[in-house]
Design an enzyme around this catalytic site. Structure first.
Site: not given
Length: 322
Positions: A129, A109-112
């Site tokens: 991202t 999720i996102c910058v994961g």
């Protein structure tokens, strides 16, 4: 039961951390039998959440060894998307690589996505991202095909999503992939979330002015949902919305992040999925009820969005259900 391990690294975004538990934790059969078990895991000593929204301390009840027994691993965003892969905890990268080799499904999720990229799991894959960090991800990891325009990317074993609410879209997509459109729709209703935002929808939608009662699309979208079986044209939709085709198309792009035709095609595929899952109607009737008109047209749209034929989708869904 399908086990979802959520990795809480230091600086984890609290919202991103909560999303998998909220979505998978409310996913049940029509008899309210839970479908997933969510386990939060992390390194010894716990983790502090991101400073955005206030710091909290998270003490995960599971360690990294929980990744070895998980069916799905989710890596939420965190506030330290390091500039060099070596800066990420090596034991985390090793655990993710081992999981990937075992065939475990892994999502971010996102910058994961930066963690997955540092582990080499995105090499040669299309990924996304948060749009603000997409250029950075592409620069640091040139072997990753970064697409900053979409909500999420399903590349089979590895999935990535954009920021914040796109994590909900990704988790609902996983539920839909695992248990069908009806279960995903039921889960979406429980968390008060629209069930039909798919990965190709625009990540960043421009809203110059808040839509008022005369310009909001919601009445038109509800009318479309109620009339999916009709052979609707752009002129029909514009007439219902009392606007020109040009204005209609602009409002769809601004408020829904897609075109009227793509929104309608997506909604019809979801309707076809629900009918294939919940009825024994022949494909000809499914095509008519979902507005595709003919089985040939249904198969073409269905294959493009779902990656399978209506018949094989029904067979696979029934097999999973049994």
């Amino acid at each position: 039961m399908h086990v979802v391990a959520v990795l809480a690294l230091d600086g984890v975004v609290a919202f991103d951390l909560a999303v998998p538990g909220q979505v998978f934790g409310t996913s049940t059969t029509d008899r309210d039998v839970p479908l997933y078990e969510t386990r939060v895991c992390g390194l010894p000593g716990g983790a502090a959440t991101s400073a955005t929204g206030g710091r909290m301390r998270v003490e995960p009840p599971f360690g990294l060894d929980a990744l070895a027994t998980a069916d799905t691993i989710v890596v939420p965003g965190h506030d330290q998307p390091y500039d060099h892969p070596a800066e990420h905890p090596p034991e985390v990268l090793d655990a993710l690589r081992d999981a990937a080799e075992r065939g475990t499904r892994i999502a971010s999720i996102c910058v994961g996505a930066f963690v997955l990229a540092a582990a080499g799991l995105l090499d040669g894959r299309r990924a996304t991202t948060h749009w603000m960090y997409a250029h950075r991800l592409a620069r640091l990891h040139p072997r990753v095909e970064v697409d900053a325009s979409v909500l999420y990317v399903d590349d089979g074993q590895v999935l990535t999503s954009a920021g914040v609410a796109a994590g909900i879209d990704l988790c609902l997509h996983v539920v839909r992939r695992d248990h069908g459109a009806a279960t995903a729709a039921r889960t979406a209703r429980r968390i008060i979330m629209p069930p039909q935002r798919d990965g190709g929808q625009a990540q960043f939608i421009r809203h110059e002015d808040p839509p008022d009662g005369d310009t909001a699309l919601q009445p038109t979208l509800a009318w479309l949902e109620a009339n999916l079986n009709r052979p609707l044209t752009l002129d029909d939709i514009a007439r219902h919305a009392s606007v020109s085709v040009r204005t209609l198309t602009r409002r769809f792009r601004e408020q829904a992040g897609t075109t009227p035709q793509r929104w309608l095609s997506r909604a019809r595929v979801h309707r076809a999925q629900q009918l294939l899952e919940s009825t024994d109607l022949p494909v000809e009737r499914v095509a008519a009820e979902s507005g595709f008109g003919s089985p040939v047209t249904l198969r073409a749209h269905f294959a493009r969005r779902v990656g399978a034929s209506p018949q094989s989708y029904r067979a696979a869904f029934r097999a999973r259900a049994s």
